[in-house]
Design an enzyme around this catalytic site. Structure first.
Site, PDB file in Angstrom:
ATOM      1  N   ALA A   1       0.802  -1.228   0.000  1.00 19.77           N
ATOM      2  CA  ALA A   1       0.000   0.000   0.000  1.00 19.77           C
ATOM      3  C   ALA A   1       0.830   1.270   0.000  1.00 19.77           C
ATOM      4  O   ALA A   1       0.276   2.363  -0.018  1.00 19.77           O
ATOM      5  CB  ALA A   1      -0.914  -0.007   1.228  1.00 19.77           C
TER       6      ALA A   1
ATOM      7  N   ASN B   1       0.801  -4.140   8.015  1.00 16.36           N
ATOM      8  CA  ASN B   1       1.887  -4.829   7.306  1.00 16.36           C
ATOM      9  C   ASN B   1       2.891  -3.822   6.765  1.00 16.36           C
ATOM     10  O   ASN B   1       4.092  -4.085   6.693  1.00 16.36           O
ATOM     11  CB  ASN B   1       1.322  -5.691   6.177  1.00 16.36           C
ATOM     12  CG  ASN B   1       0.567  -6.871   6.721  1.00 16.36           C
ATOM     13  OD1 ASN B   1       1.168  -7.887   7.066  1.00 16.36           O
ATOM     14  ND2 ASN B   1      -0.739  -6.758   6.856  1.00 16.36           N
TER      15      ASN B   1
ATOM     16  N   HIS C   1      -0.742   7.033   4.433  1.00 13.95           N
ATOM     17  CA  HIS C   1       0.537   6.491   4.925  1.00 13.95           C
ATOM     18  C   HIS C   1       1.574   7.593   4.821  1.00 13.95           C
ATOM     19  O   HIS C   1       1.719   8.195   3.748  1.00 13.95           O
ATOM     20  CB  HIS C   1       0.988   5.304   4.070  1.00 13.95           C
ATOM     21  CG  HIS C   1      -0.058   4.247   3.939  1.00 13.95           C
ATOM     22  ND1 HIS C   1      -0.204   3.229   4.850  1.00 13.95           N
ATOM     23  CD2 HIS C   1      -1.030   4.061   3.019  1.00 13.95           C
ATOM     24  CE1 HIS C   1      -1.215   2.462   4.493  1.00 13.95           C
ATOM     25  NE2 HIS C   1      -1.739   2.945   3.379  1.00 13.95           N
TER      26      HIS C   1
HETATM   27  N1  NDP Z   1       1.655  -5.057   2.509  1.00 13.60           N
HETATM   28  C1  NDP Z   1       0.590  -4.276   2.403  1.00 13.60           C
HETATM   29  O1  NDP Z   1       0.696  -3.100   2.046  1.00 13.60           O
HETATM   30  C2  NDP Z   1      -0.746  -4.820   2.696  1.00 13.60           C
HETATM   31  C3  NDP Z   1      -0.914  -6.118   3.088  1.00 13.60           C
HETATM   32  N2  NDP Z   1      -2.160  -6.630   3.325  1.00 13.60           N
HETATM   33  C4  NDP Z   1      -2.255  -8.035   3.691  1.00 13.60           C
HETATM   34  O2  NDP Z   1      -3.025  -8.689   2.715  1.00 13.60           O
HETATM   35  C5  NDP Z   1      -3.971  -9.541   3.343  1.00 13.60           C
HETATM   36  C6  NDP Z   1      -5.104  -9.835   2.413  1.00 13.60           C
HETATM   37  O3  NDP Z   1      -5.883  -8.687   2.232  1.00 13.60           O
HETATM   38  P1  NDP Z   1      -7.396  -8.832   1.766  1.00 13.60           P
HETATM   39  O4  NDP Z   1      -7.487  -9.695   0.588  1.00 13.60           O
HETATM   40  O5  NDP Z   1      -7.937  -7.469   1.702  1.00 13.60           O
HETATM   41  O6  NDP Z   1      -7.994  -9.613   3.031  1.00 13.60           O
HETATM   42  P2  NDP Z   1      -9.251 -10.612   3.026  1.00 13.60           P
HETATM   43  O7  NDP Z   1      -9.519 -10.910   4.459  1.00 13.60           O
HETATM   44  O8  NDP Z   1     -10.338 -10.074   2.177  1.00 13.60           O
HETATM   45  O9  NDP Z   1      -8.684 -11.917   2.286  1.00 13.60           O
HETATM   46  C7  NDP Z   1      -7.744 -12.808   2.836  1.00 13.60           C
HETATM   47  C8  NDP Z   1      -8.213 -14.195   2.453  1.00 13.60           C
HETATM   48  O10 NDP Z   1      -7.187 -15.147   2.772  1.00 13.60           O
HETATM   49  C9  NDP Z   1      -7.828 -16.241   3.445  1.00 13.60           C
HETATM   50  N3  NDP Z   1      -6.902 -16.996   4.266  1.00 13.60           N
HETATM   51  C10 NDP Z   1      -6.689 -16.893   5.614  1.00 13.60           C
HETATM   52  N4  NDP Z   1      -5.807 -17.831   6.004  1.00 13.60           N
HETATM   53  C11 NDP Z   1      -5.483 -18.536   4.894  1.00 13.60           C
HETATM   54  C12 NDP Z   1      -4.648 -19.649   4.662  1.00 13.60           C
HETATM   55  N5  NDP Z   1      -3.968 -20.207   5.674  1.00 13.60           N
HETATM   56  N6  NDP Z   1      -4.534 -20.122   3.420  1.00 13.60           N
HETATM   57  C13 NDP Z   1      -5.221 -19.559   2.404  1.00 13.60           C
HETATM   58  N7  NDP Z   1      -6.056 -18.515   2.550  1.00 13.60           N
HETATM   59  C14 NDP Z   1      -6.171 -17.997   3.796  1.00 13.60           C
HETATM   60  C15 NDP Z   1      -8.918 -15.576   4.255  1.00 13.60           C
HETATM   61  O11 NDP Z   1      -9.875 -16.508   4.705  1.00 13.60           O
HETATM   62  P3  NDP Z   1     -10.688 -16.186   6.078  1.00 13.60           P
HETATM   63  O12 NDP Z   1     -11.531 -15.009   5.765  1.00 13.60           O
HETATM   64  O13 NDP Z   1     -11.415 -17.443   6.331  1.00 13.60           O
HETATM   65  O14 NDP Z   1      -9.637 -15.882   7.122  1.00 13.60           O
HETATM   66  C16 NDP Z   1      -9.475 -14.603   3.220  1.00 13.60           C
HETATM   67  O15 NDP Z   1     -10.349 -15.231   2.326  1.00 13.60           O
HETATM   68  C17 NDP Z   1      -4.296  -8.799   4.649  1.00 13.60           C
HETATM   69  O16 NDP Z   1      -4.782  -9.677   5.646  1.00 13.60           O
HETATM   70  C18 NDP Z   1      -2.962  -8.223   5.031  1.00 13.60           C
HETATM   71  O17 NDP Z   1      -2.238  -9.167   5.799  1.00 13.60           O
HETATM   72  C19 NDP Z   1      -3.268  -5.856   3.153  1.00 13.60           C
HETATM   73  C20 NDP Z   1      -3.147  -4.551   2.778  1.00 13.60           C
HETATM   74  C21 NDP Z   1      -1.888  -3.914   2.542  1.00 13.60           C
HETATM   75  O1  OAA Z   2      -3.761  -1.399   2.803  1.00 10.18           O
HETATM   76  C1  OAA Z   2      -3.337  -0.589   3.634  1.00 10.18           C
HETATM   77  O2  OAA Z   2      -3.618   0.627   3.593  1.00 10.18           O
HETATM   78  C2  OAA Z   2      -2.352  -1.010   4.681  1.00 10.18           C
HETATM   79  C3  OAA Z   2      -2.649  -2.257   5.349  1.00 10.18           C
HETATM   80  O3  OAA Z   2      -3.752  -2.719   5.432  1.00 10.18           O
HETATM   81  C4  OAA Z   2      -1.511  -2.946   5.974  1.00 10.18           C
HETATM   82  O4  OAA Z   2      -0.428  -2.343   6.107  1.00 10.18           O
HETATM   83  O5  OAA Z   2      -1.676  -4.107   6.362  1.00 10.18           O
END
Ligand code: NDP
Ligand code: OAA
Length: 265
Positions: free
Chosen positions: A122, A188, A218
Site C-alpha cells: 500500500a 503490514n 501512509h
Molecule cells: N503489505 C501491504 O501493504 C498490505 C498487506 N495486506 C495483507 O493482505 C492480506 C489480504 O488482504 P485482503 O485480501 O484485503 O484480506 P481478506 O480478508 O479479504 O482476504 C484474505 C483471504 O485469505 C484467506 N486466508 C486466511 N488464512 C489462509 C490460509 N492459511 N490459506 C489460504 N487462505 C487464507 C482468508 O480466509 P478467512 O476469511 O477465512 O480468514 C481470506 O479469504 C491482509 O490480511 C494483510 O495481511 C493488506 C493490505 C496492505
Molecule cells: O492497505 C493498507 O492501507 C495497509 C494495510 O492494510 C496494511 O499495512 O496491512
C-alpha cells in the site's frame, strides 16, 4: 507468446482484484484457500482453476506464486512454495516480524532455490528507503491514518472507542515489529518500511483513526546520511475491504507483470 501460470494463495478482496486485473499472458491456474472456502471458490472460479488447500497438492509448476492470504496464510504456505524453488511475492509482510518464521522462510528459499519478493503493497518509496539504508539511516517513522471502519475488528477496538471518535485520534505508538503483530490486517506496511529501512525495533509507528478520513493515509519520514525524505500517500480503500488499500492489490498486479516482462521498471 506462451502463457505463464499463476498460483494465488488466498482468495479474498485483494486476490479478487488482482485476478480481475491480471495482465494478458498470465493465467490463474491454482488458488490455495482454507478448507471451508473450497466449495464456494470452485463454484466461483469454474473448471479452469484448480482450488487447493495446500501447495503440496499442486501437480504443476507455477511460474509465479503470490500470497494474498494474510499473515496466517504466509506462515502456513510460504515454506512449501520456497522449498519447491518457486518465486513467491508477498503482501503479508508483517508475518516477517516473527524472527522464527522469517528464518524458516529464508532457509526454505536457500535450500530449495525459491525467491521471496517483499512487495511495496500500500505504500511507495521502498526502493529509495532501501537505497538510503546503504548510506546509513538515523531514524524512520511510519504513520498510518484510516477511517474508524477500517480499524473495526482489529486490536484498535481494545484501545479506543471507534464509534465515539469525533476527531483524528492517535490510538497506538510503538515499534514496527509490535504494530505488525498486533494489527495483522492493518499494519503490514509498518513491517515493509522496517524491512526496507532500519528494522522492526528501531522503526517508530503511529496509528490514527480519523472519522473524516476517506482514504488510507501512509506517511513515511526517513533521515540519514543521504538527506531526508517524507512521503505521504493517500490510498483509496478496496471496495470489499476498507482495511486494504487498492494500491496493495495493484502492487501484486505489478509483480505479475514483472514476471512476464524482460524489462523491470
Ligand atoms: N503489505 C501491504 O501493504 C498490505 C498487506 N495486506 C495483507 O493482505 C492480506 C489480504 O488482504 P485482503 O485480501 O484485503 O484480506 P481478506 O480478508 O479479504 O482476504 C484474505 C483471504 O485469505 C484467506 N486466508 C486466511 N488464512 C489462509 C490460509 N492459511 N490459506 C489460504 N487462505 C487464507 C482468508 O480466509 P478467512 O476469511 O477465512 O480468514 C481470506 O479469504 C491482509 O490480511 C494483510 O495481511 C493488506 C493490505 C496492505
Ligand atoms: O492497505 C493498507 O492501507 C495497509 C494495510 O492494510 C496494511 O499495512 O496491512
Amino acid at each position: 507468446m506462451t502463457t505463464k501460470r499463476l498460483m494465488i494463495i488466498g482468495y479474498g478482496a485483494m486476490a479478487r482484484e488482482v485476478h480481475r486485473l491480471l495482465p494478458t499472458g498470465l493465467t490463474l491456474s491454482w488458488v490455495v484457500v482454507p478448507e471451508a472456502q473450497v466449495a464456494a471458490t470452485r463454484e466461483q472460479l469454474g473448471a479452469g482453476v484448480e482450488v487447493l488447500t495446500s501447495v503440496a497438492q499442486c501437480e504443476g509448476r507455477p511460474d509465479l506464486v503470490v500470497e494474498c492470504a494474510g499473515q496466517p496464510g504466509l506462515a502456513e504456505h510460504g515454506e512449501a512454495v520456497l522449498a519447491r524453488g518457486l518465486p513467491l511475492a508477498i503482501v503479508a509482510t508483517g508475518a516477517l516480524a516473527d524472527e522464527g518464521l522469517y528464518g524458516r522462510l529464508r532457509q526454505a528459499a536457500e535450500g530449495g532455490g525459491g525467491r521471496m519478493l517483499v512487495l511495496s503493497g500500500a505504500v511507495a518509496g521502498m526502493d529509495g528507503l532501501a537505497a538510503a539504508r546503504e548510506g546509513g539511516l538515523d531514524s524512520v517513522t511510519y504513520e498510518a491514518c484510516k477511517a474508524p471502519r477500517s480499524w473495526k475488528g482489529s486490536h484498535a477496538e481494545t484501545l479506543v472507542d471507534l464509534d465515539a471518535l469525533s476527531e483524528a485520534t492517535v490510538f497506538y505508538e510503538g515499534t514496527a515489529g509490535e504494530a505488525a503483530r498486533l494489527f495483522p490486517a492493518n499494519a503490514n506496511v509498518a513491517a515493509t518500511v522496517a524491512l526496507a529501512g532500519i528494522g522492526m525495533q528501531a522503526t517508530t509507528v503511529r496509528l490514527t483513526a480519523d472519522p473524516a478520513a476517506t482514504r488510507n493515509t501512509h506517511r513515511i519520514h526517513a533521515q540519514g546520511r543521504f538527506g531526508e525524505f517524507c512521503i505521504e500517500l493517500n490510498g483509496r480503500p478496496l471496495e470489499h475491504n476498507p482495511k486494504t488499500s487498492m494500491l496493495a492489490a495493484l502492487s501484486v498486479v505489478r509483480a505479475c507483470r514483472q514476471a512476464l516482462d524482460p524489462v523491470t521498471v
